[in-house]
Design a protein around this motif. Sequence first.
Motif, PDB file in Angstrom:
ATOM      1  N   ASP A   1       0.845  -1.197   0.000  1.00 32.23           N
ATOM      2  CA  ASP A   1       0.000   0.000   0.000  1.00 32.23           C
ATOM      3  C   ASP A   1       0.888   1.258   0.000  1.00 32.23           C
ATOM      4  OD1 ASP A   1      -2.614   1.189   0.200  1.00 32.23           O
ATOM      5  OD2 ASP A   1      -2.120   1.713   2.270  1.00 32.23           O
ATOM      6  N   ARG A   2       1.985   1.205   0.755  1.00 35.21           N
ATOM      7  CA  ARG A   2       2.874   2.360   0.879  1.00 35.21           C
ATOM      8  C   ARG A   2       3.633   2.622  -0.416  1.00 35.21           C
ATOM      9  NH1 ARG A   2       7.740   3.082   5.028  1.00 35.21           N
ATOM     10  NH2 ARG A   2       8.074   5.279   4.570  1.00 35.21           N
ATOM     11  N   TRP A   3       4.087   1.556  -1.080  1.00 34.25           N
ATOM     12  CA  TRP A   3       4.952   1.717  -2.253  1.00 34.25           C
ATOM     13  C   TRP A   3       4.206   1.452  -3.561  1.00 34.25           C
ATOM     14  CZ3 TRP A   3       9.020   4.317  -1.009  1.00 34.25           C
ATOM     15  CH2 TRP A   3       9.552   4.190   0.276  1.00 34.25           C
ATOM     16  N   TYR A   4       2.889   1.484  -3.504  1.00 33.73           N
ATOM     17  CA  TYR A   4       2.096   1.074  -4.675  1.00 33.73           C
ATOM     18  C   TYR A   4       2.449   1.873  -5.939  1.00 33.73           C
ATOM     19  CZ  TYR A   4      -1.724  -0.226  -7.664  1.00 33.73           C
ATOM     20  OH  TYR A   4      -2.431  -0.671  -8.735  1.00 33.73           O
ATOM     21  N   GLY A   5       2.611   3.197  -5.805  1.00 32.53           N
ATOM     22  CA  GLY A   5       2.923   4.040  -6.963  1.00 32.53           C
ATOM     23  C   GLY A   5       4.207   3.602  -7.638  1.00 32.53           C
ATOM     24  N   LEU A   6       5.252   3.372  -6.836  1.00 34.24           N
ATOM     25  CA  LEU A   6       6.541   2.971  -7.410  1.00 34.24           C
ATOM     26  C   LEU A   6       6.468   1.585  -8.034  1.00 34.24           C
ATOM     27  CD1 LEU A   6       9.243   4.165  -4.846  1.00 34.24           C
ATOM     28  CD2 LEU A   6       8.907   4.923  -7.210  1.00 34.24           C
ATOM     29  N   LEU A   7       5.752   0.680  -7.338  1.00 31.09           N
ATOM     30  CA  LEU A   7       5.626  -0.685  -7.871  1.00 31.09           C
ATOM     31  C   LEU A   7       4.906  -0.670  -9.222  1.00 31.09           C
ATOM     32  CD1 LEU A   7       4.702  -2.481  -4.531  1.00 31.09           C
ATOM     33  CD2 LEU A   7       6.637  -3.085  -5.982  1.00 31.09           C
ATOM     34  N   THR A   8       3.867   0.151  -9.327  1.00 27.42           N
ATOM     35  CA  THR A   8       3.120   0.243 -10.594  1.00 27.42           C
ATOM     36  C   THR A   8       4.023   0.824 -11.684  1.00 27.42           C
ATOM     37  OG1 THR A   8       1.110   0.607  -9.341  1.00 27.42           O
ATOM     38  CG2 THR A   8       1.026   1.186 -11.667  1.00 27.42           C
ATOM     39  N   THR A   9       4.754   1.891 -11.338  1.00 25.74           N
ATOM     40  CA  THR A   9       5.644   2.503 -12.340  1.00 25.74           C
ATOM     41  C   THR A   9       6.650   1.464 -12.835  1.00 25.74           C
ATOM     42  OG1 THR A   9       5.459   4.501 -11.028  1.00 25.74           O
ATOM     43  CG2 THR A   9       7.148   4.503 -12.730  1.00 25.74           C
ATOM     44  N   PHE A  10       7.159   0.652 -11.917  1.00 22.38           N
ATOM     45  CA  PHE A  10       8.157  -0.338 -12.334  1.00 22.38           C
ATOM     46  C   PHE A  10       7.555  -1.439 -13.212  1.00 22.38           C
ATOM     47  CE2 PHE A  10      10.355  -4.386 -11.731  1.00 22.38           C
ATOM     48  CZ  PHE A  10      11.580  -4.048 -12.279  1.00 22.38           C
ATOM     49  N   TRP A  11       6.512  -2.142 -12.671  1.00 22.02           N
ATOM     50  CA  TRP A  11       6.008  -3.334 -13.372  1.00 22.02           C
ATOM     51  C   TRP A  11       5.210  -3.003 -14.637  1.00 22.02           C
ATOM     52  CZ3 TRP A  11       8.368  -7.589 -12.610  1.00 22.02           C
ATOM     53  CH2 TRP A  11       8.801  -7.985 -11.357  1.00 22.02           C
ATOM     54  N   ILE A  12       4.527  -1.860 -14.625  1.00 23.76           N
ATOM     55  CA  ILE A  12       3.639  -1.571 -15.764  1.00 23.76           C
ATOM     56  C   ILE A  12       4.351  -0.759 -16.850  1.00 23.76           C
ATOM     57  CG2 ILE A  12       1.396  -0.507 -16.421  1.00 23.76           C
ATOM     58  CD1 ILE A  12       1.266  -3.031 -14.583  1.00 23.76           C
ATOM     59  N   PHE A  13       5.331   0.055 -16.430  1.00 21.57           N
ATOM     60  CA  PHE A  13       6.015   0.892 -17.434  1.00 21.57           C
ATOM     61  C   PHE A  13       7.477   0.457 -17.638  1.00 21.57           C
ATOM     62  CE2 PHE A  13       2.555   3.470 -15.697  1.00 21.57           C
ATOM     63  CZ  PHE A  13       1.873   3.764 -16.867  1.00 21.57           C
ATOM     64  N   PHE A  14       8.317   0.601 -16.600  1.00 17.48           N
ATOM     65  CA  PHE A  14       9.757   0.355 -16.772  1.00 17.48           C
ATOM     66  C   PHE A  14      10.069  -1.085 -17.170  1.00 17.48           C
ATOM     67  CE2 PHE A  14      11.174   4.003 -13.729  1.00 17.48           C
ATOM     68  CZ  PHE A  14      10.682   4.920 -14.653  1.00 17.48           C
ATOM     69  N   PHE A  15       9.405  -2.034 -16.533  1.00 13.08           N
ATOM     70  CA  PHE A  15       9.736  -3.439 -16.781  1.00 13.08           C
ATOM     71  C   PHE A  15       9.468  -3.840 -18.237  1.00 13.08           C
ATOM     72  CE2 PHE A  15       8.315  -8.007 -16.397  1.00 13.08           C
ATOM     73  CZ  PHE A  15       9.581  -8.552 -16.288  1.00 13.08           C
ATOM     74  N   PRO A  16       8.239  -3.661 -18.773  1.00 12.98           N
ATOM     75  CA  PRO A  16       8.033  -4.062 -20.183  1.00 12.98           C
ATOM     76  C   PRO A  16       8.887  -3.247 -21.148  1.00 12.98           C
ATOM     77  CG  PRO A  16       6.069  -2.966 -19.283  1.00 12.98           C
ATOM     78  CD  PRO A  16       7.004  -3.194 -18.136  1.00 12.98           C
ATOM     79  N   MET A  17       9.013  -1.949 -20.877  1.00 12.47           N
ATOM     80  CA  MET A  17       9.780  -1.127 -21.813  1.00 12.47           C
ATOM     81  C   MET A  17      11.268  -1.496 -21.751  1.00 12.47           C
ATOM     82  SD  MET A  17       7.921   2.560 -21.955  1.00 12.47           S
ATOM     83  CE  MET A  17       7.805   3.061 -20.299  1.00 12.47           C
ATOM     84  N   GLY A  18      11.761  -1.797 -20.543  1.00 10.31           N
ATOM     85  CA  GLY A  18      13.168  -2.186 -20.380  1.00 10.31           C
ATOM     86  C   GLY A  18      13.445  -3.499 -21.096  1.00 10.31           C
ATOM     87  N   VAL A  19      12.567  -4.495 -20.877  1.00  7.15           N
ATOM     88  CA  VAL A  19      12.764  -5.806 -21.531  1.00  7.15           C
ATOM     89  C   VAL A  19      12.699  -5.620 -23.055  1.00  7.15           C
ATOM     90  CG1 VAL A  19      11.744  -8.095 -21.868  1.00  7.15           C
ATOM     91  CG2 VAL A  19      11.864  -7.120 -19.575  1.00  7.15           C
ATOM     92  N   GLY A  20      11.716  -4.844 -23.520  1.00  8.83           N
ATOM     93  CA  GLY A  20      11.556  -4.605 -24.965  1.00  8.83           C
ATOM     94  C   GLY A  20      12.781  -3.937 -25.552  1.00  8.83           C
ATOM     95  N   PHE A  21      13.294  -2.918 -24.853  1.00  8.81           N
ATOM     96  CA  PHE A  21      14.457  -2.182 -25.372  1.00  8.81           C
ATOM     97  C   PHE A  21      15.692  -3.084 -25.409  1.00  8.81           C
ATOM     98  CE2 PHE A  21      18.034   0.808 -25.094  1.00  8.81           C
ATOM     99  CZ  PHE A  21      17.734   1.619 -26.190  1.00  8.81           C
ATOM    100  N   ALA A  22      15.865  -3.879 -24.334  1.00  7.36           N
ATOM    101  CA  ALA A  22      17.043  -4.764 -24.273  1.00  7.36           C
ATOM    102  C   ALA A  22      17.008  -5.779 -25.407  1.00  7.36           C
ATOM    103  CB  ALA A  22      17.064  -5.480 -22.925  1.00  7.36           C
TER     104      ALA A  22
END
Length: 417
Positions: free
Chosen positions: A187-208
Motif C-alpha cells: 500500500d505504501r509503495w504502490y505508486g513505485l511498484l506500478t511505475t516499475f512493473w507496468i512501465f519500466f519493466f516491459p519497456m526495459g525488456v523490450g528495449f534490451a
Amino acid sequence: MTTKPQAMTATERDKPIYKTFGELADHGFSLAPGICIFIASVHTSALVLGMWLYTMAPVDWMWAGTLWFIAHFFIGSISTTLYSHRLITHNAVKHVSLPVHLFFNVFAQIFSVQGSVRRWAANHSLHHGVDRHGKKELDPYSATWFPDALRNFLWSHTLTHLYDHPQTEEYQRSHNVKRHPLIMWQDRWYGLLTTFWIFFFPMGVGFALGGFTGLFALAAASMLGTVAVQHNTWTVNSVTHLWGFTDGIKSSASNNYVWLGPLGEGNHHGDHHDFPRDYRNGFGMSGWLLDPTRYAVLLLNALGLVKGLNRASKHEEAEIVALRKLAELGTPGPITREASALRDQLEKTALTLKNEWVEALAHVEKLKKQSKLLQRAEAGRQDLLRDLELAQQAVIKHKEAFYEAVERLRAHGEVYA
Ligand SMILES: [Zn+2]
Ligand SMILES: [Zn+2]
C-alpha cells in the motif's frame, strides 16, 4: 451460518439516491485529477500504441506483444479474483502463506492496476455492506444509485474510479482491518511498484531485446493489458449487478452464468453475494464448471500454500436455494379472504417443509462428521493393537533374556563352587 435475512425489500434497497452525476458534488464527491489523467492516458496509449502494434510493427514483435498482453491480462485478472477478492477481502481461507503474500503483493496484483490490495479490499468490503446492513450510499461502485440503467452502468463500471469519495469512518475501519506487513508495505509503495512493473519493466525488456521497436511493442502490450484487465474486473461491478437470470436472489447481485471473463467472479456473482466467505464462486455443478479461480485456490491448498478453506455447508446452500425458490413466487395481487387464508396455510406448510429439509441435511452432515471421527478413532485403534502386540512380544523377549541370564549366573556359581 447463513446470511441474516434483510430488513429491507429489494425495491427499497434498489431505490435511487441521486438523480444525476452533478448532484454528487453536493455530497462530498470531487473528480480526482491525477486518476482521471492516469486512466485517460493509459486508454489513449493503449489505443495509439495498439494500432501501431497491429498495423505497423514487425510481425515478430506483434506476436511478442500479443503474448505479453495475454500474460498481463491473465496475471492481473487472477490476482484480483484469487488474492485481492477471495483470499484477502473475504478471508476465504484461514491461512495464507508468506510465499503467496509475497508473489501477489510484490508482483502479480500490480498488473490489475486497480489500486493497492489494501485499498481494493476496503472498497470491496463496503460494496458488500449493502447486503449486510443496507447502507448502499457507502458502496463505492453501487449500480443502483441513479434512476436509469445507463447512469448506473457508467458509474459502477468506470466513473466511480475517477472520483475522490467522501471519507467515512466505515472506509477507514475497513482499510485498517488488513494489516499483514506485506499488504501494508505494498500500500505504501504502490505508486513505485506500478511505475516499475507496468512501465519500466516491459519497456526495459523490450528495449534490451529489440531497441525502440521492442520498447514500443511491449509498452503497447502493457497498456492493452492494463485496459483489458481493468474493464474485465469492472464488468463484475456493473454487468452482474444490473443484469442476470436468477430470480429470488436475496442480495444486490445476480447470477448470469455467461460472463466468464473475470475467471469465475462474473457468472455466479449472486451466489457470491449470498455467501461471500466461500472459496468457491457458485453453488452446484455450474459452479464447478464456470469457476476457474476455484481450481487455483484448490491447487494452492493441495500445495499447502493456503490452509483451511471456508465454504457454505450443504444445509446452508440448501437454505439459500430454498429461500430463492420461495422468493421467486413473489407477492400475490388482491385475492379474496378465503383464498388468502389458504395461501397463508400453503406458505406455512412450505416453510415448515423447507426447515425440515434443511434440518435433515444438517443432521446428515453431523452424522458424516461423527462417522469420520469414528473412522479416525478406528484407525487409531488398529495402530494401538499393533503397538500392543509388539509390546507383548517385547515382554516375552525380555522375560526369556532375564531367565537366560539367571541360568548363566547359576552355571557360573556351580563352576566356581
Ligand atoms: Zn458485487
Ligand atoms: Zn466479493
